[in-house]
Write an enzyme that holds these catalytic residues in place. Sequence first.
Site, mmCIF file in Angstrom:
data_model
loop_
_atom_site.group_PDB
_atom_site.id
_atom_site.type_symbol
_atom_site.label_atom_id
_atom_site.label_comp_id
_atom_site.label_asym_id
_atom_site.label_seq_id
_atom_site.Cartn_x
_atom_site.Cartn_y
_atom_site.Cartn_z
ATOM 1 N N THR A 119 0.874 3.465 1.866
ATOM 2 C CA THR A 119 1.333 3.770 3.377
ATOM 3 C C THR A 119 2.851 3.042 3.521
ATOM 4 O OG1 THR A 119 -1.060 4.199 4.011
ATOM 5 C CG2 THR A 119 0.716 3.478 5.754
ATOM 6 N N CYS A 128 0.996 -1.090 0.002
ATOM 7 C CA CYS A 128 0.011 -0.249 0.201
ATOM 8 C C CYS A 128 0.969 1.276 -0.058
ATOM 9 C CB CYS A 128 -0.782 -0.037 1.219
ATOM 10 S SG CYS A 128 -1.186 1.380 1.686
ATOM 11 N N HIS A 174 0.194 -4.552 6.135
ATOM 12 C CA HIS A 174 -1.166 -4.606 6.929
ATOM 13 C C HIS A 174 -2.072 -5.020 6.155
ATOM 14 C CE1 HIS A 174 -0.597 -0.567 5.215
ATOM 15 N NE2 HIS A 174 -1.825 -0.656 5.008
ATOM 16 N N HIS A 195 5.322 5.407 2.522
ATOM 17 C CA HIS A 195 5.447 6.594 3.418
ATOM 18 C C HIS A 195 6.060 6.253 4.676
ATOM 19 C CE1 HIS A 195 2.997 9.230 1.010
ATOM 20 N NE2 HIS A 195 1.870 8.148 1.100
HETATM 21 P P1 NAP Z 1 -3.192 5.370 -5.209
HETATM 22 O O1 NAP Z 1 -3.083 4.148 -5.997
HETATM 23 O O2 NAP Z 1 -2.027 6.161 -5.328
HETATM 24 O O3 NAP Z 1 -4.568 6.285 -5.932
HETATM 25 C C1 NAP Z 1 -4.705 7.231 -6.204
HETATM 26 C C2 NAP Z 1 -5.008 7.806 -7.607
HETATM 27 O O4 NAP Z 1 -5.390 9.020 -7.894
HETATM 28 C C3 NAP Z 1 -3.805 7.118 -8.718
HETATM 29 O O5 NAP Z 1 -4.065 5.824 -8.719
HETATM 30 C C4 NAP Z 1 -4.174 8.099 -9.927
HETATM 31 O O6 NAP Z 1 -4.496 7.361 -10.835
HETATM 32 C C5 NAP Z 1 -5.214 9.085 -9.390
HETATM 33 N N1 NAP Z 1 -4.853 10.422 -9.661
HETATM 34 C C6 NAP Z 1 -3.567 11.048 -9.916
HETATM 35 N N2 NAP Z 1 -3.756 12.527 -9.960
HETATM 36 C C7 NAP Z 1 -5.207 12.558 -10.347
HETATM 37 C C8 NAP Z 1 -5.803 13.815 -10.601
HETATM 38 N N3 NAP Z 1 -5.480 15.076 -10.836
HETATM 39 N N4 NAP Z 1 -7.341 13.547 -10.622
HETATM 40 C C9 NAP Z 1 -7.747 12.419 -10.322
HETATM 41 N N5 NAP Z 1 -7.184 11.284 -10.079
HETATM 42 C C10 NAP Z 1 -5.755 11.172 -9.944
HETATM 43 O O7 NAP Z 1 -3.657 5.079 -3.831
HETATM 44 P P2 NAP Z 1 -4.789 4.097 -3.164
HETATM 45 O O8 NAP Z 1 -4.244 2.937 -2.511
HETATM 46 O O9 NAP Z 1 -6.028 3.860 -4.008
HETATM 47 O O10 NAP Z 1 -5.328 5.230 -2.135
HETATM 48 C C11 NAP Z 1 -5.918 6.431 -2.361
HETATM 49 C C12 NAP Z 1 -5.740 7.452 -1.150
HETATM 50 O O11 NAP Z 1 -6.381 6.955 -0.144
HETATM 51 C C13 NAP Z 1 -4.205 7.553 -0.428
HETATM 52 O O12 NAP Z 1 -4.179 8.766 -0.309
HETATM 53 C C14 NAP Z 1 -4.148 6.579 0.481
HETATM 54 O O13 NAP Z 1 -3.124 7.252 1.329
HETATM 55 C C15 NAP Z 1 -5.341 6.663 1.186
HETATM 56 N N6 NAP Z 1 -6.113 6.054 2.030
HETATM 57 C C16 NAP Z 1 -6.946 6.184 3.048
HETATM 58 C C17 NAP Z 1 -7.407 5.462 3.906
HETATM 59 C C18 NAP Z 1 -8.280 5.956 4.959
HETATM 60 O O14 NAP Z 1 -8.688 5.442 5.802
HETATM 61 N N7 NAP Z 1 -8.841 7.048 4.770
HETATM 62 C C19 NAP Z 1 -7.221 4.179 3.841
HETATM 63 C C20 NAP Z 1 -6.414 3.640 2.745
HETATM 64 C C21 NAP Z 1 -5.890 4.388 1.773
HETATM 65 P P3 NAP Z 1 -4.095 7.906 -12.511
HETATM 66 O O15 NAP Z 1 -2.851 7.758 -12.555
HETATM 67 O O16 NAP Z 1 -5.194 7.024 -13.199
HETATM 68 O O17 NAP Z 1 -4.484 9.342 -12.371
#
Ligand code: NAP
Length: 339
Positions: A39, A37, A58, A42
């Site tokens: 995280t 992930c 995790h 990070h």
């Molecule tokens: P991820 O794979 O990095 O997903 C984020 C996606 O956003 C990327 O795949 C990217 O895909 C897209 N993106 C980038 N620039 C963009 C833009 N300008 N407009 C729209 N989309 C854009 O990460 P993830 O695992 O899915 O997690 C997403 C977020 O949730 C992270 O910040 C993570 O830390 C967080 N998270 C939070 C929790 C919580 O409990 N709140 C739990 C787990 C994860 P493209 O290349 O297709 O744009």
Amino acid sequence: MKALFLDDVGQLALRETARPEPGPHDLLVRVEACGICGTDRHLYLGEFPAKPPVTLGHEFSGVIEAIGEHVSGFAPGMRVTGDPNIACGRCPECHRGRVNLCHNLQAIGIHRNGGFAEFVILPETQAFVLPQTLDSLHGAFCEPLACCLHGVDLAEIKPGASVIVIGGGVIGLLVVQLARLAGATDVVLVTRSESKRRLAENLGATATLDPSSGDVIDRTVGAQGVIAGGADVVFECAGLTETVEQAPHLARRGGTVILLGVLPQGTTVAFSPFDLLFREVRVIPSFLNPFTHARAAALIASGTVKVAELVSRTIRLDDAAEAISHPAGNGEIRVLVVP
Ligand code: NAP
Ligand code: ZN
């Protein structure tokens, strides 16, 4: 057994270590799959504090190898998924039922040894049974799905609602599916990668949009937009300043924005209190997975939420350090470590 240790910021090492012994209320789980992930990266970079030396990982599931003497309801051979977030049960927030806000939260894979190893210790309170027939990779998606479920619960999506999801990573692609299951009739995913947009359409998105090919606000909620006038619910799942700032503008009057994306500590964004007030747009952060892991397991066990499509590739423990220390490849969704 082999385990991958974070020894310090920027230092990952695969080592032979003693197989852990389960305590009286613990399960010893042979890891079948553990997702990498954002995280984990990070933690590796020191952008999020861990407690080295510690084995990361995790998002894991596996098969019970042995059980502690006071464990009940579990037996060796059962497949389980682990909820890594362990609340203390005795702080003011735990007593209010807000376990994700626990003052003493401990996470497997951050503060205790996690799933990038052949075996992991899982307290029985954190274990949920999965079917023996389930694909051994799929249980690793219970943890991210449980976090998405909390966000969807907070959003209170009603049948017939319109939803915009920003960011097509694992989180965004799971939220798309949950929004449809909750009854949303319009679910628009905004993400740059063409392959993720095609996948989202197969998983239930009714429309997709590339943010890099024009004004996102105008094309989604402008007069000619796919959800003209704004969405009932907007999920921010990209974790960028730009997309967090965009999100309230995509919500309708009286709409809701759910913040799932994590921005680096100290980051600030610009928003207009006047606009939020006069349109009564609610902005709600969603953190972790309070009491949602059992439902996540049920959704994956039953195949109701599709996760096979989210596996980009599997790697062995020997290659995990390399994968964690580099950003995900283009179009990659989840890389799973199969010890
Ligand atoms: P991820 O794979 O990095 O997903 C984020 C996606 O956003 C990327 O795949 C990217 O895909 C897209 N993106 C980038 N620039 C963009 C833009 N300008 N407009 C729209 N989309 C854009 O990460 P993830 O695992 O899915 O997690 C997403 C977020 O949730 C992270 O910040 C993570 O830390 C967080 N998270 C939070 C929790 C919580 O409990 N709140 C739990 C787990 C994860 P493209 O290349 O297709 O744009
Ligand atoms: Zn607590």
